[in-house]
Scaffold this active site. Structure first.
Site, PDB file in Angstrom:
ATOM      1  N   GLY A 255       0.789  -1.337   0.123  1.00  0.00           N
ATOM      2  CA  GLY A 255       0.061  -0.129  -0.027  1.00  0.00           C
ATOM      3  C   GLY A 255       0.726   1.270   0.037  1.00  0.00           C
ATOM      4  O   GLY A 255       0.344   2.205  -0.606  1.00  0.00           O
TER       5      GLY A 255
ATOM      6  N   GLU B 186       2.394  -7.718  -1.939  1.00  0.00           N
ATOM      7  CA  GLU B 186       1.618  -8.505  -1.467  1.00  0.00           C
ATOM      8  C   GLU B 186       1.412  -9.890  -1.559  1.00  0.00           C
ATOM      9  O   GLU B 186       0.907 -10.749  -1.061  1.00  0.00           O
ATOM     10  CB  GLU B 186       0.150  -8.011  -2.093  1.00  0.00           C
ATOM     11  CG  GLU B 186      -0.220  -6.337  -1.777  1.00  0.00           C
ATOM     12  CD  GLU B 186       0.563  -5.590  -2.683  1.00  0.00           C
ATOM     13  OE1 GLU B 186       1.454  -5.684  -3.146  1.00  0.00           O
ATOM     14  OE2 GLU B 186       0.327  -4.244  -2.676  1.00  0.00           O
TER      15      GLU B 186
HETATM   16  N1  COA Z   1       2.480  -3.984   9.008  1.00  0.00           N
HETATM   17  C1  COA Z   1       2.398  -4.099  10.080  1.00  0.00           C
HETATM   18  N2  COA Z   1       3.316  -3.915  10.709  1.00  0.00           N
HETATM   19  C2  COA Z   1       4.630  -3.734  10.200  1.00  0.00           C
HETATM   20  C3  COA Z   1       4.459  -3.662   8.738  1.00  0.00           C
HETATM   21  C4  COA Z   1       3.218  -3.728   8.097  1.00  0.00           C
HETATM   22  N3  COA Z   1       3.217  -3.633   6.649  1.00  0.00           N
HETATM   23  N4  COA Z   1       5.943  -3.574   8.268  1.00  0.00           N
HETATM   24  C5  COA Z   1       6.875  -3.632   9.372  1.00  0.00           C
HETATM   25  N5  COA Z   1       5.821  -3.679  10.363  1.00  0.00           N
HETATM   26  C6  COA Z   1       6.406  -3.663  11.824  1.00  0.00           C
HETATM   27  C7  COA Z   1       7.219  -4.867  12.321  1.00  0.00           C
HETATM   28  O1  COA Z   1       6.332  -6.129  12.311  1.00  0.00           O
HETATM   29  C8  COA Z   1       7.908  -4.531  13.371  1.00  0.00           C
HETATM   30  O2  COA Z   1       7.460  -4.602  14.564  1.00  0.00           O
HETATM   31  P1  COA Z   1       8.044  -4.989  15.806  1.00  0.00           P
HETATM   32  O3  COA Z   1       9.046  -4.073  16.113  1.00  0.00           O
HETATM   33  O4  COA Z   1       6.948  -5.211  16.791  1.00  0.00           O
HETATM   34  O5  COA Z   1       8.400  -6.452  15.473  1.00  0.00           O
HETATM   35  C9  COA Z   1       8.327  -3.137  13.231  1.00  0.00           C
HETATM   36  O6  COA Z   1       7.500  -2.623  11.991  1.00  0.00           O
HETATM   37  C10 COA Z   1       9.868  -2.940  12.287  1.00  0.00           C
HETATM   38  O7  COA Z   1       9.872  -3.765  11.128  1.00  0.00           O
HETATM   39  P2  COA Z   1      10.947  -5.169  11.133  1.00  0.00           P
HETATM   40  O8  COA Z   1      10.409  -6.135  10.092  1.00  0.00           O
HETATM   41  O9  COA Z   1      11.427  -5.312  12.346  1.00  0.00           O
HETATM   42  O10 COA Z   1      12.275  -4.089  10.363  1.00  0.00           O
HETATM   43  P3  COA Z   1      13.072  -4.714   9.093  1.00  0.00           P
HETATM   44  O11 COA Z   1      14.134  -3.616   9.081  1.00  0.00           O
HETATM   45  O12 COA Z   1      13.890  -6.005   9.970  1.00  0.00           O
HETATM   46  O13 COA Z   1      12.325  -5.181   7.943  1.00  0.00           O
HETATM   47  C11 COA Z   1      10.760  -4.696   6.264  1.00  0.00           C
HETATM   48  C12 COA Z   1      11.832  -4.157   7.213  1.00  0.00           C
HETATM   49  C13 COA Z   1      10.238  -3.380   5.326  1.00  0.00           C
HETATM   50  C14 COA Z   1      11.677  -5.546   4.994  1.00  0.00           C
HETATM   51  C15 COA Z   1       9.786  -5.747   6.735  1.00  0.00           C
HETATM   52  O14 COA Z   1       9.142  -4.983   7.675  1.00  0.00           O
HETATM   53  C16 COA Z   1       8.725  -5.989   5.837  1.00  0.00           C
HETATM   54  O15 COA Z   1       8.850  -6.714   5.216  1.00  0.00           O
HETATM   55  N6  COA Z   1       7.427  -5.727   6.203  1.00  0.00           N
HETATM   56  C17 COA Z   1       6.167  -5.898   5.717  1.00  0.00           C
HETATM   57  C18 COA Z   1       6.080  -5.282   4.048  1.00  0.00           C
HETATM   58  C19 COA Z   1       5.106  -5.814   3.487  1.00  0.00           C
HETATM   59  O16 COA Z   1       4.782  -7.036   2.935  1.00  0.00           O
HETATM   60  N7  COA Z   1       4.098  -4.616   2.783  1.00  0.00           N
HETATM   61  C20 COA Z   1       2.773  -5.107   2.145  1.00  0.00           C
HETATM   62  C21 COA Z   1       1.737  -5.108   3.112  1.00  0.00           C
HETATM   63  S1  COA Z   1       0.337  -5.461   1.909  1.00  0.00           S
END
Ligand code: COA
Length: 260
Positions: free
Chosen positions: A113, A136
């Site tokens: 998003g 996604e």
């Molecule tokens: N929704 C909810 N929470 C999210 C989020 C999302 N889309 N993206 C990140 N967060 C949260 C994580 O769960 C984490 O929470 P925590 O501290 O309670 O564990 C916090 O934000 C930090 O993210 P983290 O994953 O620990 O950071 P990272 O640097 O290791 O990785 C990303 C960063 C962006 C690669 C990874 O967070 C990720 O892949 N996020 C999802 C992206 C995604 O699929 N988005 C599409 C959604 S439709």
């Protein structure tokens, strides 16, 4: 200011540039319902304040917006997902139809998003460390806030399919090479560069910019003949405005124009 503290709006009186920031850095600015509603309020307030350019940004050093909120989405039913999709679409449409240019300042992750909101903006500027993806598919779903429609209008159909099918995460340079972002800026120069671009846009003749945006939007929405007819109507409608008269007079008099 939006009711939620997860979104902030700042309008600069001197330039007319409004900056709308998703302020949820501990969740990498993921978009829950409060954030989406706050964005809608913020866009409406920026419009009410006659902002001449709107910048959409994410707080913190790591993310523009890491997507829809996965914790919120995880257990949604289909009707609940539908309502969430509609809200995301509404925000994207608000940005797309905002009466002045909207710049996505993509500094860090823009996934799902987050990428879709950037796609709904007029221009996308990425920092060197930005990474953009419609990820996604990794969650077993597809883009639901306009990505399937706006992405192939911006990049090639082939690139869009690769991104959506494979959940490819494109580093900034690659995003630029496929046309997904307009430019990549060094991390340390990013904020200043975005501010300069926004100020340049805000200094343009606003009626003309509004007309340009409306017509360019239609290029993607209507059959060619209808878009061309609209372009003719909008173009002729600018004649007689202060900015048209002034812009042409200034050219002929070999001086800088003073737009309204
Ligand atoms: N929704 C909810 N929470 C999210 C989020 C999302 N889309 N993206 C990140 N967060 C949260 C994580 O769960 C984490 O929470 P925590 O501290 O309670 O564990 C916090 O934000 C930090 O993210 P983290 O994953 O620990 O950071 P990272 O640097 O290791 O990785 C990303 C960063 C962006 C690669 C990874 O967070 C990720 O892949 N996020 C999802 C992206 C995604 O699929 N988005 C599409 C959604 S439709």
């Amino acid at each position: 200011m939006p009711e939620t503290d997860l979104v902030t709006l700042d309008v600069a009186d001197d330039t007319g540039v409004a900056t709308l920031t998703v302020d949820r850095p501990d969740r990498l600015n993921a978009l829950n319902v409060d954030v989406l509603e706050g964005l809608r309020e913020g866009v409406a307030e920026a419009e009410a304040a006659d902002a001449r350019t709107l910048v959409l940004a994410g707080a913190g050093d790591d993310a523009f917006v890491a997507g829809a909120d996965i914790s919120y989405m995880k257990d949604l039913s289909t009707p609940e997902a539908q309502a969430y999709a509609e809200l995301g679409h509404d925000v994207a449409r608000d940005l797309e139809t905002f009466p002045a240019p909207v710049v996505a300042a993509v500094d860090g992750y823009a996934f799902g998003g987050g990428s879709e909101l950037a796609l709904a903006c007029d221009l996308r500027v990425a920092s060197e460390s930005a990474v953009i993806g419609q990820t996604e598919i990794d969650l077993g779903i597809v883009p639901g806030w306009g990505g399937t429609q706006r992405l192939p209008r911006l990049v090639s159909d082939e690139v869009a399919r690769r991104m959506v099918f494979l959940g490819e995460r494109l580093p900034a340079e690659e995003a630029e090479s496929v046309g997904l972002v307009g430019e990549v800026v060094a991390d340390e120069a990013f904020d200043e560069h975005v501010a300069e671009l926004a100020a340049r846009l805000a200094a343009q003749p606003q009626f003309a910019l509004g007309a340009a945006k409306e017509a360019l939007n239609l290029a993607h929405e209507e059959p060619l003949h209808a878009g061309l007819a609209t372009e003719r109507r909008l173009w002729s409608g600018l004649f007689g405005t202060h900015d048209q008269r002034e812009g042409m007079a200034a050219f002929l008099e070999d001086r800088e124009p003073e737009f309204e």
